[in-house]
Enzyme design. Structure first.
Site, PDB file in Angstrom:
ATOM      1  N   LYS A  39      28.714  14.380   7.707  1.00  0.00           N
ATOM      2  CA  LYS A  39      30.015  13.954   7.176  1.00  0.00           C
ATOM      3  C   LYS A  39      30.569  12.766   7.953  1.00  0.00           C
ATOM      4  O   LYS A  39      30.677  12.813   9.182  1.00  0.00           O
ATOM      5  CB  LYS A  39      31.016  15.116   7.251  1.00  0.00           C
ATOM      6  CG  LYS A  39      32.401  14.749   6.708  1.00  0.00           C
ATOM      7  CD  LYS A  39      33.287  15.967   6.535  1.00  0.00           C
ATOM      8  CE  LYS A  39      34.112  16.303   7.741  1.00  0.00           C
ATOM      9  NZ  LYS A  39      35.303  15.453   7.896  1.00  0.00           N
ATOM     10  N   ASP A  66      34.187  11.613   3.546  1.00  0.00           N
ATOM     11  CA  ASP A  66      35.437  12.387   3.490  1.00  0.00           C
ATOM     12  C   ASP A  66      36.629  11.452   3.653  1.00  0.00           C
ATOM     13  O   ASP A  66      37.198  11.344   4.737  1.00  0.00           O
ATOM     14  CB  ASP A  66      35.397  13.445   4.611  1.00  0.00           C
ATOM     15  CG  ASP A  66      36.569  14.416   4.529  1.00  0.00           C
ATOM     16  OD1 ASP A  66      37.239  14.472   3.482  1.00  0.00           O
ATOM     17  OD2 ASP A  66      36.800  15.130   5.526  1.00  0.00           O
ATOM     18  N   LYS A  68      39.307  11.458   1.339  1.00  0.00           N
ATOM     19  CA  LYS A  68      40.487  12.094   0.719  1.00  0.00           C
ATOM     20  C   LYS A  68      41.319  11.069  -0.040  1.00  0.00           C
ATOM     21  O   LYS A  68      42.484  10.832   0.247  1.00  0.00           O
ATOM     22  CB  LYS A  68      41.336  12.816   1.773  1.00  0.00           C
ATOM     23  CG  LYS A  68      40.583  13.937   2.494  1.00  0.00           C
ATOM     24  CD  LYS A  68      41.500  14.756   3.389  1.00  0.00           C
ATOM     25  CE  LYS A  68      40.766  15.882   4.086  1.00  0.00           C
ATOM     26  NZ  LYS A  68      39.809  15.451   5.111  1.00  0.00           N
ATOM     27  N   ASP A  71      45.549   7.967  -4.956  1.00  0.00           N
ATOM     28  CA  ASP A  71      46.215   6.730  -5.400  1.00  0.00           C
ATOM     29  C   ASP A  71      46.292   6.782  -6.923  1.00  0.00           C
ATOM     30  O   ASP A  71      45.959   7.820  -7.516  1.00  0.00           O
ATOM     31  CB  ASP A  71      45.416   5.507  -4.892  1.00  0.00           C
ATOM     32  CG  ASP A  71      46.293   4.276  -4.672  1.00  0.00           C
ATOM     33  OD1 ASP A  71      47.128   3.979  -5.556  1.00  0.00           O
ATOM     34  OD2 ASP A  71      46.148   3.619  -3.627  1.00  0.00           O
ATOM     35  N   THR A 126      45.522  21.795   5.545  1.00  0.00           N
ATOM     36  CA  THR A 126      45.805  22.991   6.349  1.00  0.00           C
ATOM     37  C   THR A 126      46.847  22.716   7.432  1.00  0.00           C
ATOM     38  O   THR A 126      47.349  23.638   8.050  1.00  0.00           O
ATOM     39  CB  THR A 126      44.519  23.531   6.998  1.00  0.00           C
ATOM     40  OG1 THR A 126      43.823  22.438   7.568  1.00  0.00           O
ATOM     41  CG2 THR A 126      43.642  24.232   5.997  1.00  0.00           C
ATOM     42  N   ARG A 217      32.491  20.037  16.168  1.00  0.00           N
ATOM     43  CA  ARG A 217      32.284  20.148  17.611  1.00  0.00           C
ATOM     44  C   ARG A 217      31.296  21.215  18.065  1.00  0.00           C
ATOM     45  O   ARG A 217      30.581  20.982  19.063  1.00  0.00           O
ATOM     46  CB  ARG A 217      33.649  20.307  18.304  1.00  0.00           C
ATOM     47  CG  ARG A 217      34.449  19.012  18.259  1.00  0.00           C
ATOM     48  CD  ARG A 217      35.926  19.228  18.469  1.00  0.00           C
ATOM     49  NE  ARG A 217      36.534  19.903  17.314  1.00  0.00           N
ATOM     50  CZ  ARG A 217      37.829  20.189  17.220  1.00  0.00           C
ATOM     51  NH1 ARG A 217      38.635  19.873  18.212  1.00  0.00           N
ATOM     52  NH2 ARG A 217      38.301  20.779  16.140  1.00  0.00           N
TER      53      ARG A 217
END
Ligand code: C5P
Length: 237
Positions: A39, A66, A68, A71, A126, A217
């Site tokens: 990603k 990614d 997001k 518009d 989130t 991570r």
């Protein structure tokens, strides 16, 4: 378009969270044969430019871009065509952009033919709680809004959804088995949660209905990222 993962290893999406294109490319090289996708997020894309997609893809793993997107439909369609021309396998948009925006992204992706990107919709970030949503005029709280936006996205042409570990069971129950769910906030048993507040282990998330797992991570921060990815795949049985 990408099909659903046919092995536990292919469920894993390694998040290359760094602004450094060289580091991202070396993580991708180490991980390409141990994960399903890698990603590239906003930080890496903005810091390094679109060329980072080709340099990471050279390692051989399909790319989840990614960004997001959110518009007007015409602009999102143009950005989707541009992302498709980079050869990415997954692209994220915000369901809150509305039905016409989601449909425009899907239509633009279709223009790329058989190897088009999957259009994945993000519902409620989130980082937003009930009070944040109320401040934007959304009453009813996150759970209700997540389901509302998930249905809107799927009905408007999204190929799948990104949802947090604590939403996956609710969405799987609400949407049925056919909608691919991509789930971040994953921590192998005993791993450091870092800034993630509500985490699930990889096997809990799959049991709850996740198709792909986004893991950063715990893989990229390991002394041996490839071994960390292998161990996660093994924990899935
Ligand atoms: O390092 P970690 O496993 O927490 O990374 C998770 C990845 O998934 C990051 O790239 C993060 O931006 C992304 N993500 C998330 N939670 C969401 C949506 C995306 O952690 N709700």
């Amino acid at each position: 378009m990408l099909s659903l993962p046919d092995s536990q290893q292919k469920r894993i999406i390694a998040a290359l969270d760094t602004p450094d294109a060289g580091r991202a490319a070396s993580w991708a090289a180490a991980l390409a044969s141990h994960v399903g996708l890698v990603k590239i997020g906003l930080e890496l894309f903005v810091a390094s430019g679109p060329g980072v997609v080709a340099s990471v893809a050279a390692a051989g793993a399909p790319i989840f871009l990614d960004l997001k997107l959110h518009d007007i439909p015409n602009t999102v369609a143009g950005a989707t065509r541009a992302a498709a021309s980079l050869g990415v396998a997954m692209l994220t948009i915000h369901a809150a952009g509305g039905p016409a925006m989601v449909a425009a992204a899907r239509e633009a992706a279709e223009g790329a033919g058989g190897r088009r990107p999957m259009i994945l919709a993000v519902t409620v970030l989130t980082s937003l709680g009930a009070a944040d949503l109320a401040a934007t005029g959304v009453a009813g709280g996150p759970a209700q809004q997540v389901l509302r936006l998930a249905r809107l996205a799927v009905d408007s042409g999204a190929d799948g959804l990104v949802c947090s570990a604590h939403e996956v069971a609710q969405l799987r129950a609400g949407l049925g088995p056919g909608v691919p769910l991509i789930v971040p906030g994953i921590r192998p048993a005993g791993a450091d949660a870092g800034d993630q507040k509500r985490v699930m282990t990889p096997s809990q998330a799959v049991l709850a209905g996740a198709d792909w797992l986004v893991i950063g991570r715990p893989i990229t921060g390991a002394a041996d990222p490839a071994e960390a990815a292998r161990a996660i795949a093994a924990s899935l049985g």
